[in-house]
Write a protein that holds these residues in place. Sequence first.
Motif, short mmCIF file in Angstrom:
data_model
loop_
_atom_site.label_atom_id
_atom_site.label_comp_id
_atom_site.label_asym_id
_atom_site.label_seq_id
_atom_site.Cartn_x
_atom_site.Cartn_y
_atom_site.Cartn_z
N ASP A 271 64.21 26.50 34.58
CA ASP A 271 63.21 25.65 33.93
C ASP A 271 63.80 24.26 33.71
N ASP A 548 57.13 22.89 44.98
CA ASP A 548 56.94 24.19 44.35
C ASP A 548 56.94 24.02 42.84
N ASP A 549 57.11 25.12 42.10
CA ASP A 549 56.98 25.04 40.64
C ASP A 549 58.09 24.20 40.01
N THR A 550 59.19 23.99 40.72
CA THR A 550 60.24 23.08 40.25
C THR A 550 60.14 21.73 40.92
N LYS A 573 49.27 25.45 38.29
CA LYS A 573 49.88 26.55 37.56
C LYS A 573 49.08 27.84 37.69
N SER A 576 49.71 29.23 41.10
CA SER A 576 51.07 29.74 41.16
C SER A 576 51.18 31.09 40.44
N GLN A 577 50.51 31.22 39.30
CA GLN A 577 50.57 32.47 38.58
C GLN A 577 49.89 33.61 39.34
N ASP A 597 57.69 35.62 38.28
CA ASP A 597 58.04 34.27 37.84
C ASP A 597 59.43 33.87 38.32
N LEU A 600 59.19 32.92 41.95
CA LEU A 600 57.99 32.15 42.26
C LEU A 600 58.26 30.97 43.18
N GLY A 601 59.28 30.16 42.88
CA GLY A 601 59.53 28.97 43.68
C GLY A 601 59.75 29.30 45.15
N ILE A 604 56.37 30.38 46.73
CA ILE A 604 55.50 29.22 47.02
C ILE A 604 55.97 28.55 48.30
#
Length: 703
Positions: A271, A548-550, A573, A576-577, A597, A600-601, A604
């Motif tokens: 995170d 991606d999520d990051t 989001k 992604s979830q 989670d 996840l990255g 994606i």
Amino acid sequence: MITWKSLLLGACAPVLLSASATAATPPQAQAPTAVAEVAKKGPKYGTFGFDTAGMDRAVAPGDDFYGYANDGWMKTTEIPADRGSYNTFGILADVAAERTRAIVEDSAKSDTPAGSDARKIGDYYASFMDEAAIEAAGLKPLAPELDRIKAIHTRADLSRELGASLRADVDALNATDYTTDRLFGLWVAQDMNDTSKYRPYLMQGGLGMPDREYYLDESPRFQDLRDKYQAHIAKMLTLAGYDDAQARAARILALESAIARAHWSVDATGDMSKANTVWTQADLAKNAPGIDWTAYLQAAGMAQQPTFGPWQPSAITDIASLVGSQPVPTWKDYLAFHAIERGAPYLSKALVDEHFAFNSTALAGTPQQRDRWKRGVDNTSSALSEAVGKLYVERHFTPEAKAQMQEMVKNILVAFDARIDRLDWMSGETKSKAKEKLANFRVGVGYPDKWRDYSGLRIVRGDAYGNWERSEAFEYRRNVAKLAGPVDRDEWWMTPQTVNALNLPMQNMIVFPAAILEPTFFDPNADAAVNYGAIGGVIGHEVVHGFDDTGALFDAKGNLKNWWTAADMAQFKARSQALAKQYSAYEPLPGLHLNGDQVLGENIADLAGLASAYDAYHLSLKGQAAPVIDGFTADQRFYLGWAQNYRSEFREATLRRNVLSGVHSPGEYRAQTVRNQDPWYPAFEVKPGQGLYLAPEQRVKIW
């Protein structure tokens, strides 16, 4: 494989895809480049670059696409006795190791000039292979460090030794290197708030087992591992001549368990908003009392550094408090054990064997130690990484392969740019920022343009332990020295001989080392559809890591800065979830599900990267029809190329470890991202009721 992210289970200038010194030409300004559908020379595998003998056509692709593509290989492939797992990456790593062996052995034999890189390579390898000299030295190489530890009497002494032992042995770019067995690890990289300067990131460490769960999980499996670990600690101390080893081992395990309770999970560590913390030297003393930070930083060579980035701030605080509260003798035992443990691979056979017995057999289920030459190649390649890499690419990477890769990258950037345009859930404002970021991507292919200087590294033939110790200190000093200079936005974080690929979000850069550009990932003589599905999927994966999520949190300059509207981020989001939920349903071992989670990255990146590679392949045809080859359509060949990437077998202990502490889904589930791709359904006539079928509204689409 992590948006700091490598493709796997993870200071040089790149090759740019344009004449610009700072950014690739905007993809929308480039026309897709045609690629010949069938190459003139024969591919390594089959008639078009795919191993059809490794398929199992009795399996319905709609029920198990991974099995359809790979079960033949699975049935005939055994995990080598010296591995915890075996996969396509491992196969290519074996190829790279054999090639690197020739390089280091040639260097060891040849009469190269003293002080040259080739001489250092040869001397390092020859020293590691000289087991007689290593046995004769016994524990003498360890004596200076163990004597320093014995001389610790005060908290200041302890802090000084902890600082002196700090090394640049963690890497937030690599999901397997988030932690170290030293109390803290150092990672020097661009400041997330201002990428025109560097920040020294301090990361949690101090554990001898892979992850906090190994200390805290109360299940019988992990209790047994803790018992084995305590016995291992005692055995290593006994071999090093320490008395009362059982009691010392119990205290060390108790201390590491307390450290583990302070640790952040893998998911929390990824995170960026939590990791982006800045402390001054005064803040270190205030927020993390227990360590004498003046003594620590002086010994670490960073007494003048004004700011630091505690990656896991609460963990840094809690671990520092243990330095202040736990008995100094316990810390001395802890430091002695870890000094022995780290040095064991370069010491006598008894220590080597015990180190292997726990770290490979107990933790990963690996029954047999790797041949010494393989360990020697790995260690030499690690210590003199780019010196070896320079010789590697001279022998094994052609300009033609590089040009073909660059062509594919261009097409995939074009395709992803077009996908941004077509998004129906994203506003024009956010699309514009996404396209700006994509237009500023830097791309490295094969090898860096500027090679690292090893003139300051002293290698002594016959001193295996000392060579390793000096190489670690050399790498540490190189990283600390970056803090005083300008940012090198073209630094590579992987060597050419590494089988992997990488996205560097603060550099807005992706790299593809030479060693991964081999069949089955990339074959210059294979059918283009297979190449686009295989290495094209990898290229797309690394591109999408920037989104991606990051990666989506970093702007075109690599700064951690929001460029999204609130509504668009909410949509992102939610989508992604949905993907995280899909992957959390997968159960690699009974009772052990993936953490959607945590992975996840990477998922994606697989999802949208493969879709982008598919678009790029069809763009490259420039409207021409793709032929059917050996009864397989172009779309079938494309998706088979992707599935072939992720052939893999695991020993149970290794699989469990990867699921608990890794950010990559096992290969089987990476291959099955196809179930979210609309063109896959008609390509293989997948119908409702089949195991992988998802109704159109259930298929996750993000980019």
